[in-house]
Design a protein around this motif. Structure first.
Motif, PDB file in Angstrom:
ATOM      1  N   PRO A 139       6.255 -46.602  57.611  1.00  0.00           N
ATOM      2  CA  PRO A 139       5.859 -45.131  57.818  1.00  0.00           C
ATOM      3  C   PRO A 139       4.933 -44.681  56.978  1.00  0.00           C
ATOM      4  O   PRO A 139       4.617 -45.246  55.678  1.00  0.00           O
ATOM      5  N   GLU A 140       3.864 -43.996  57.498  1.00  0.00           N
ATOM      6  CA  GLU A 140       2.948 -43.310  56.634  1.00  0.00           C
ATOM      7  C   GLU A 140       3.432 -42.279  55.798  1.00  0.00           C
ATOM      8  O   GLU A 140       2.885 -41.901  54.681  1.00  0.00           O
ATOM      9  N   GLN A 141       4.600 -41.616  56.095  1.00  0.00           N
ATOM     10  CA  GLN A 141       5.305 -40.511  55.411  1.00  0.00           C
ATOM     11  C   GLN A 141       6.742 -40.521  55.633  1.00  0.00           C
ATOM     12  O   GLN A 141       7.117 -40.656  56.684  1.00  0.00           O
ATOM     13  N   THR A 142       7.308 -40.270  54.722  1.00  0.00           N
ATOM     14  CA  THR A 142       8.877 -40.051  54.821  1.00  0.00           C
ATOM     15  C   THR A 142       9.345 -38.956  54.330  1.00  0.00           C
ATOM     16  O   THR A 142       8.827 -38.178  53.365  1.00  0.00           O
ATOM     17  N   TYR A 143      10.588 -38.633  54.814  1.00  0.00           N
ATOM     18  CA  TYR A 143      11.163 -37.321  54.307  1.00  0.00           C
ATOM     19  C   TYR A 143      12.569 -37.438  54.216  1.00  0.00           C
ATOM     20  O   TYR A 143      13.124 -38.643  54.610  1.00  0.00           O
ATOM     21  N   GLU A 144      13.299 -36.665  53.675  1.00  0.00           N
ATOM     22  CA  GLU A 144      14.831 -36.639  53.641  1.00  0.00           C
ATOM     23  C   GLU A 144      15.304 -38.059  52.796  1.00  0.00           C
ATOM     24  O   GLU A 144      14.959 -37.933  51.474  1.00  0.00           O
ATOM     25  N   ALA A 145      15.730 -38.942  53.451  1.00  0.00           N
ATOM     26  CA  ALA A 145      16.103 -40.247  52.651  1.00  0.00           C
ATOM     27  C   ALA A 145      15.017 -40.885  51.975  1.00  0.00           C
ATOM     28  O   ALA A 145      15.301 -41.652  51.135  1.00  0.00           O
ATOM     29  N   GLY A 146      13.876 -40.807  52.667  1.00  0.00           N
ATOM     30  CA  GLY A 146      12.561 -41.357  52.139  1.00  0.00           C
ATOM     31  C   GLY A 146      12.534 -42.953  52.122  1.00  0.00           C
ATOM     32  O   GLY A 146      11.811 -43.424  51.308  1.00  0.00           O
ATOM     33  N   GLU A 147      13.149 -43.439  53.242  1.00  0.00           N
ATOM     34  CA  GLU A 147      13.171 -45.161  53.185  1.00  0.00           C
ATOM     35  C   GLU A 147      11.772 -45.284  53.911  1.00  0.00           C
ATOM     36  O   GLU A 147      11.498 -45.002  54.638  1.00  0.00           O
ATOM     37  N   THR A 148      11.178 -46.373  53.163  1.00  0.00           N
ATOM     38  CA  THR A 148      10.003 -47.001  53.731  1.00  0.00           C
ATOM     39  C   THR A 148      10.449 -48.133  54.331  1.00  0.00           C
ATOM     40  O   THR A 148       9.656 -49.195  53.894  1.00  0.00           O
ATOM     41  N   THR A 149      11.032 -48.166  55.413  1.00  0.00           N
ATOM     42  CA  THR A 149      11.479 -49.374  55.941  1.00  0.00           C
ATOM     43  C   THR A 149      10.577 -49.569  57.272  1.00  0.00           C
ATOM     44  O   THR A 149      10.112 -48.677  58.152  1.00  0.00           O
ATOM     45  N   ARG A 150      10.464 -50.926  57.674  1.00  0.00           N
ATOM     46  CA  ARG A 150       9.864 -51.488  58.992  1.00  0.00           C
ATOM     47  C   ARG A 150      10.582 -50.476  60.191  1.00  0.00           C
ATOM     48  O   ARG A 150      11.668 -50.552  60.363  1.00  0.00           O
ATOM     49  N   THR A 151       9.946 -50.046  61.164  1.00  0.00           N
ATOM     50  CA  THR A 151      10.536 -49.481  62.196  1.00  0.00           C
ATOM     51  C   THR A 151       9.446 -50.054  63.540  1.00  0.00           C
ATOM     52  O   THR A 151       8.438 -49.853  63.497  1.00  0.00           O
ATOM     53  N   VAL A 152      10.174 -50.192  64.740  1.00  0.00           N
ATOM     54  CA  VAL A 152       9.665 -50.595  65.664  1.00  0.00           C
ATOM     55  C   VAL A 152      10.306 -49.614  66.965  1.00  0.00           C
ATOM     56  O   VAL A 152      11.392 -49.375  66.965  1.00  0.00           O
ATOM     57  N   LEU A 153       9.390 -49.172  67.780  1.00  0.00           N
ATOM     58  CA  LEU A 153       9.722 -48.067  68.877  1.00  0.00           C
ATOM     59  C   LEU A 153       9.287 -48.706  69.879  1.00  0.00           C
ATOM     60  O   LEU A 153       7.830 -48.917  70.111  1.00  0.00           O
ATOM     61  N   LEU A 154       9.872 -48.901  71.015  1.00  0.00           N
ATOM     62  CA  LEU A 154       9.456 -49.300  72.633  1.00  0.00           C
ATOM     63  C   LEU A 154       9.758 -47.959  73.437  1.00  0.00           C
ATOM     64  O   LEU A 154      10.765 -47.743  73.044  1.00  0.00           O
ATOM     65  N   VAL A 155       9.282 -48.365  74.571  1.00  0.00           N
ATOM     66  CA  VAL A 155       9.642 -47.571  75.662  1.00  0.00           C
ATOM     67  C   VAL A 155      10.025 -48.376  76.950  1.00  0.00           C
ATOM     68  O   VAL A 155       9.218 -49.419  77.329  1.00  0.00           O
ATOM     69  N   PHE A 156      10.945 -47.840  77.577  1.00  0.00           N
ATOM     70  CA  PHE A 156      11.326 -48.779  78.793  1.00  0.00           C
ATOM     71  C   PHE A 156      11.801 -47.674  80.025  1.00  0.00           C
ATOM     72  O   PHE A 156      11.698 -46.545  79.717  1.00  0.00           O
TER      73      PHE A 156
END
Length: 95
Positions: free
Chosen positions: A42-59
């Motif tokens: 993430p470029e910015q985090t809020y709340e828990a502030g976890e900077t973990t890898r995230t993947v988003l796909l659409v089907f």
């Protein structure tokens, strides 16, 4: 109805396994109709502030996303990842 596949990597313990998974998962998911919308830290985090890898796909649908997950090609990718990361993965229908 459109559906989103969201994966959040909570911990990566073996980058080599993650790399092997990625080489197999991307073509498997794209062949099953998935389109990658975002992946990375993430470029910015809020709340828990976890900077973990995230993947988003659409089907096109929840059913298509489920079928992609259950496909032999994606199961091969999951086998390559085995033990290399702890992730949370979910399929969410669009509004």
């Amino acid at each position: 109805m459109t559906a989103y596949w969201i994966s959040v990597y909570q911990e990566i313990s073996d980058q080599g396994k993650v790399d092997a998974y990625a080489r197999l998962a991307r073509p498997a998911l794209e062949a099953a109709g998935g389109t990658f919308l975002a992946r990375g830290l993430p470029e910015q985090t809020y709340e828990a502030g976890e900077t973990t890898r995230t993947v988003l796909l659409v089907f096109d649908s929840v059913e298509a996303a489920r079928a992609a997950h259950d496909s032999p090609a994606y199961q091969e990718a999951l086998a390559a990842l085995d033990g290399g990361a702890r992730r949370d993965m979910r399929i969410v229908p669009a509004l």
